[in-house]
Write a protein that holds these residues in place. Sequence first.
Motif, PDB file in Angstrom:
ATOM      1  N   THR A  64      65.529  93.067 -19.721  1.00  0.00           N
ATOM      2  CA  THR A  64      66.643  92.444 -19.021  1.00  0.00           C
ATOM      3  C   THR A  64      67.477  93.560 -18.427  1.00  0.00           C
ATOM      4  OG1 THR A  64      68.496  90.902 -19.187  1.00  0.00           O
ATOM      5  CG2 THR A  64      68.120  92.332 -21.075  1.00  0.00           C
ATOM      6  N   HIS A 124      64.380  93.379  -5.657  1.00  0.00           N
ATOM      7  CA  HIS A 124      63.378  92.398  -6.083  1.00  0.00           C
ATOM      8  C   HIS A 124      63.068  91.478  -4.906  1.00  0.00           C
ATOM      9  CE1 HIS A 124      61.506  89.084  -8.278  1.00  0.00           C
ATOM     10  NE2 HIS A 124      61.362  89.919  -9.301  1.00  0.00           N
ATOM     11  N   ILE A 157      64.897  87.917  -6.044  1.00  0.00           N
ATOM     12  CA  ILE A 157      66.191  87.864  -6.737  1.00  0.00           C
ATOM     13  C   ILE A 157      67.168  88.767  -5.991  1.00  0.00           C
ATOM     14  CG2 ILE A 157      67.403  88.288  -8.907  1.00  0.00           C
ATOM     15  CD1 ILE A 157      64.672  87.937 -10.317  1.00  0.00           C
ATOM     16  N   ARG A 193      71.936  91.265  -9.539  1.00  0.00           N
ATOM     17  CA  ARG A 193      71.917  90.102 -10.422  1.00  0.00           C
ATOM     18  C   ARG A 193      71.303  90.511 -11.754  1.00  0.00           C
ATOM     19  NH1 ARG A 193      72.120  84.752  -7.940  1.00  0.00           N
ATOM     20  NH2 ARG A 193      72.160  84.201 -10.134  1.00  0.00           N
ATOM     21  N   THR A 194      71.815  90.002 -12.830  1.00  0.00           N
ATOM     22  CA  THR A 194      71.197  90.212 -14.136  1.00  0.00           C
ATOM     23  C   THR A 194      69.993  89.297 -14.226  1.00  0.00           C
ATOM     24  OG1 THR A 194      73.301  90.796 -15.139  1.00  0.00           O
ATOM     25  CG2 THR A 194      71.543  90.119 -16.629  1.00  0.00           C
ATOM     26  N   THR A 195      68.870  89.848 -14.670  1.00  0.00           N
ATOM     27  CA  THR A 195      67.641  89.077 -14.727  1.00  0.00           C
ATOM     28  C   THR A 195      66.908  89.362 -16.025  1.00  0.00           C
ATOM     29  OG1 THR A 195      65.665  88.460 -13.477  1.00  0.00           O
ATOM     30  CG2 THR A 195      66.185  90.802 -13.588  1.00  0.00           C
ATOM     31  N   THR A 255      62.864  89.801 -17.099  1.00  0.00           N
ATOM     32  CA  THR A 255      61.539  89.952 -16.500  1.00  0.00           C
ATOM     33  C   THR A 255      60.534  89.015 -17.155  1.00  0.00           C
ATOM     34  OG1 THR A 255      60.757  91.642 -18.058  1.00  0.00           O
ATOM     35  CG2 THR A 255      62.015  92.408 -16.132  1.00  0.00           C
TER      36      THR A 255
END
Length: 112
Positions: free
Chosen positions: A62, A68, A71, A75-77, A79
């Motif tokens: 994360t 990306h 995305i 942004r916090t993502t 994987t």
Amino acid sequence: MASLIKDRSPSPQLDVEINLLRELLRDLERVRVGQHPGRRVLDDAPVLENWETTVRTEPCLTGIVHGHPRIRDRRTTITSQLWLLAPTLGYARTLSRFYALGEPAFAPEDRH
């Protein structure tokens, strides 16, 4: 489990995962074109009784993403499933793509 890559030397420990993924890909391609498993394959397969779907936790990363394809930046993502982690080489490989690793959330000495 994700494989930790420590340097640029060969990684023979990946042979087992590579073979499993090749077999999965072969089976998915067969089903895609209508070649479903036959009676012989299913007769040799383990039987799962009283089954239901469920969810299990898989290793992933994360963080804040940049560049990306789907995305937005910053942004916090989270994987997809983590397959390789090579922090000293600056990369990770998830099921869907490579990531270049920036700064970690915590320094290694901060994790206990």
